[in-house]
Enzyme design. Sequence first.
Site, mmCIF file in Angstrom:
data_model
loop_
_atom_site.group_PDB
_atom_site.id
_atom_site.type_symbol
_atom_site.label_atom_id
_atom_site.label_comp_id
_atom_site.label_asym_id
_atom_site.label_seq_id
_atom_site.Cartn_x
_atom_site.Cartn_y
_atom_site.Cartn_z
ATOM 1 N N ARG A 1 -24.418 14.133 28.874
ATOM 2 C CA ARG A 1 -23.173 13.590 29.421
ATOM 3 C C ARG A 1 -22.747 12.273 28.787
ATOM 4 O O ARG A 1 -21.553 12.025 28.604
ATOM 5 C CB ARG A 1 -23.328 13.401 30.940
ATOM 6 C CG ARG A 1 -23.411 14.721 31.652
ATOM 7 C CD ARG A 1 -23.700 14.568 33.132
ATOM 8 N NE ARG A 1 -23.761 15.889 33.742
ATOM 9 C CZ ARG A 1 -24.104 16.102 35.001
ATOM 10 N NH1 ARG A 1 -24.424 15.101 35.790
ATOM 11 N NH2 ARG A 1 -24.131 17.328 35.480
ATOM 12 N N ALA B 1 -32.307 14.736 50.025
ATOM 13 C CA ALA B 1 -33.580 14.019 49.895
ATOM 14 C C ALA B 1 -34.144 13.685 51.276
ATOM 15 O O ALA B 1 -35.325 13.917 51.555
ATOM 16 C CB ALA B 1 -33.386 12.742 49.077
#
Lengths: 533, 236
Positions: free
Chosen positions: A271, A12
Amino acid sequence: MIDVLVIGAGGAGLTAALTAKDAGASVLVVAKAYPTNAQTSMAQGGMNAALSNAGDDTVDAHIADTIKSARGLCDERMVETMCSDAPHAIAWLDSIGVPFSRVETKESGIKTVAQRQMGGASAKRACYAQDYTGLKILHTLYDTCLKQDIDFLDEHYLLSLIVEDETVKGATFLDIRTGEVRQIDAKSVIIATGGYAGLYHNYTTNMTGASGDGIAAVLRAGGAISDMEFVQFHPTALKSSSILISESARGEGGYLVNNKGERFIDELKPRDVVSRAIFEQFKQGYEVFLDVRHLGEEKLMELLPQEVALCKLHENVDPATQLIPIKPVAHYSMGGIDVDHTMAVDGIKGCFAVGECSNAKVHGANRLGGNSLLEITAFGKRAGESAYKYASLASIKPASDTQLQQDKNYLENLYSKTPTENFYDKREALGTLFYEKVGIVRNNASLNEALNYIIDTQENLGNMGIADKRKTNNTNLTDFLEFANALLLSSTIVSAAIARDESRGAHYKEEFAELDDEKFKNHIVFQWKKENA
Amino acid sequence: MILQILRSETNSLQSYTLEEKETTLLHALMEIKKTQDPTLTFTAGCRASVCGTCAVRVNGKEQLSCAYKIQDGDIVEPLNYHPILRDLKVDKNRAKETLVKSTAWLHSAKEACSSPKDEKLTERQTDCILCNSCYSACPVYVVNPDFLGPFSLTRAYRYSVDKREEDVKGIIDNVQTNGVWDCTLCGECTLACPKGIDPKMDIMMLRGKSLQYGYTDPSLAQQSFGEPNFGFDPNF
């Protein structure tokens, strides 16, 4: 004065730095280690983009899957932006040289990028580079930063943001090598310091350094943080070492079985669902294994070479012939620094945040595999653009040295005191406490016990401190500072989890097992208000 | 079990006693720091052989701490040819400058039709985690601290064979000085690499490419074939 100060040098931060520099800003990237040490290197499975290179797919389907998995807590506009940006993000990464895995085709450019199945996805959407996707993206970004002559300051640990009149003026850092505290003035600041799942010490795929330093700094500086209770547990970490086995192992056809050899869940559910199903097996006294034997050695070595090596090394298991013992562990923090559509931090002007440290509200209550590498690239660009625009109009009046002096005093105080308690023990205890009481399945009684423990530990923090009194290269000191940040954030996680009397995505509470949109379809936000403000 | 670790303050080995059990060096170092000696200094990150932070030398051979299982009597030292900051923590900045000098990046990109076969050409090279093990193992640094070194040359090679690269010559031009010809092809880097990369082979490939672009091995160019010369040979 620097236009854009980027704190954190993972995917990022590097994307934001490249974008801001390309726009014309002067940029400095500061991080506590070296850029390629960042946790982005650990992302294995892939990066989502609806390219239709492996069957039909659409951006709309990507948006729908992401919103569905977020369980009502995402900002749909942000999800649309991210998913629509995805093909451009892949094209950009391809143009700087990321060595993606490829498909046989007569076409060129991004149409050659291979795509695989991940959990919760309605198509084969994850672009990958074997099982080293994050590593190869990170290193290519770093090479490109060197090409573009981006300035780096390594081994500088973020202490505080300098905020005056609710406006960021720079930040203070501990120069780990010299032990000096220094102030760096900047017109705008981008925080890209990663998540906080590392505080589940010994029960996390993260590095210990994933202590939420930037999030804690924003909280202390008066900015807002949100959705802290949403921590994703990855279903398949190695049982004894908590080392990640990528979701792509299931995407490529791996099964989850208990010790009776029975499958008990659709392995490609999101998940949160899979982790809870495994937890349920544990409660019934079963062990759980990942079974990839049927894929065969050749395919395993082609698709999952890293996983095979890690299983052999850390679990003494050969996945080609043996079952892999697994457990779900903390993997990703959905919550973080509250940002708006331009990645601007709520409550601090001129400050932006991106990546896992931020809460851009694209993952909501549960992140889809393959969306985090996408987020750091797509929104990294946005953060870089926003910071550049802000900096071009910002004041160049430098900050006072009030924060610098305060941080110097804090460190001097740490050096002057002899600790009576060992914070390394507390760090371990906090990790175990979080896994057991703030984990996959929660209840208010356990959460309250956890909160009491945290408050006690916070009160005792003054007795811990550092035993190593050397000024230079003191990792005992940085370990302690990381622990203090993790401890600060831990109370926000538990408080938010207590307040949220419902179950949504990664936050599952036994006594409130249903989703309650009427009361809880909102973000729990923490912000310290200064007195007399 | 005894582990001996080189301490920078005294420049001597310090012995630490650990419980007998199968464990990684990184785990042992963390255990020592936690329970025995908070001043022991090392760096680490992912625990999974991918962040490149924790390379050291064990019994003279480069290892990732997180991937090495300790044995009784092991001697642990910092990487070679890196300024030691403290104990096992070293300064990697100078080594990383070789990446800039070798311009190991995509110089001029074009859209390409890359195939799985093309992917295979650089699959192993791009597994590099910049742990600096190869740099530490390279004996050229004894005589030439400015050598571009194995990881930078592998990376330069990786971009030079990338189908998207339009300016291969740009890369080849920048690996001539202190570069491909300074390597002795001893292969120590290849043995040291925890990711199974073969920098020696990549350097040989770069030499081949250099010849294609009109460069020659400077040691051959300087050899005199006309008359016997028994004087000083700088390349010997």
